[in-house]
Design a protein around this motif. Sequence first.
Motif: not given
Length: 139
Positions: A57-67
Amino acid sequence: CPPASYKISEHPSFRSVQRAFSRTSTWTSKSPQPSANATPEPPEPATSSVEESPVKSGSEKALPVEKDVAVGFLGALKEEYVDKVKTAVGNFFDTASMSGADQEKLNPFEDTVRNCGSPEDATKAIKDIASKWGVVVPS
């Protein structure tokens, strides 16, 4: 004896040991084979790795779960493996609003940090994970 329909995962005492059982579910070549008369079942699709099914979402890199879950998990890793607060990660899993599938996605990251030889190495591993995810480790 509990009834056959009883789910052990619903027992209140199971939550404290649930993670240990979730890691023992791999099949080996010594697993029981179906009988010759059994109808063969199609193979299950291969499960994807954490990187193949990221939440972005947005500028986040690959996250395995919600921020918010990822940041809380990193904080729990720091508490347990750097600050030496026993069962911090387990307590986080127990109190966080997350699915068992999300816990499974985070287990390899905990294994990486757990296998570090010192709190300093654990700190570096946690920071590396945070950098890969594009988030900051809580202080």
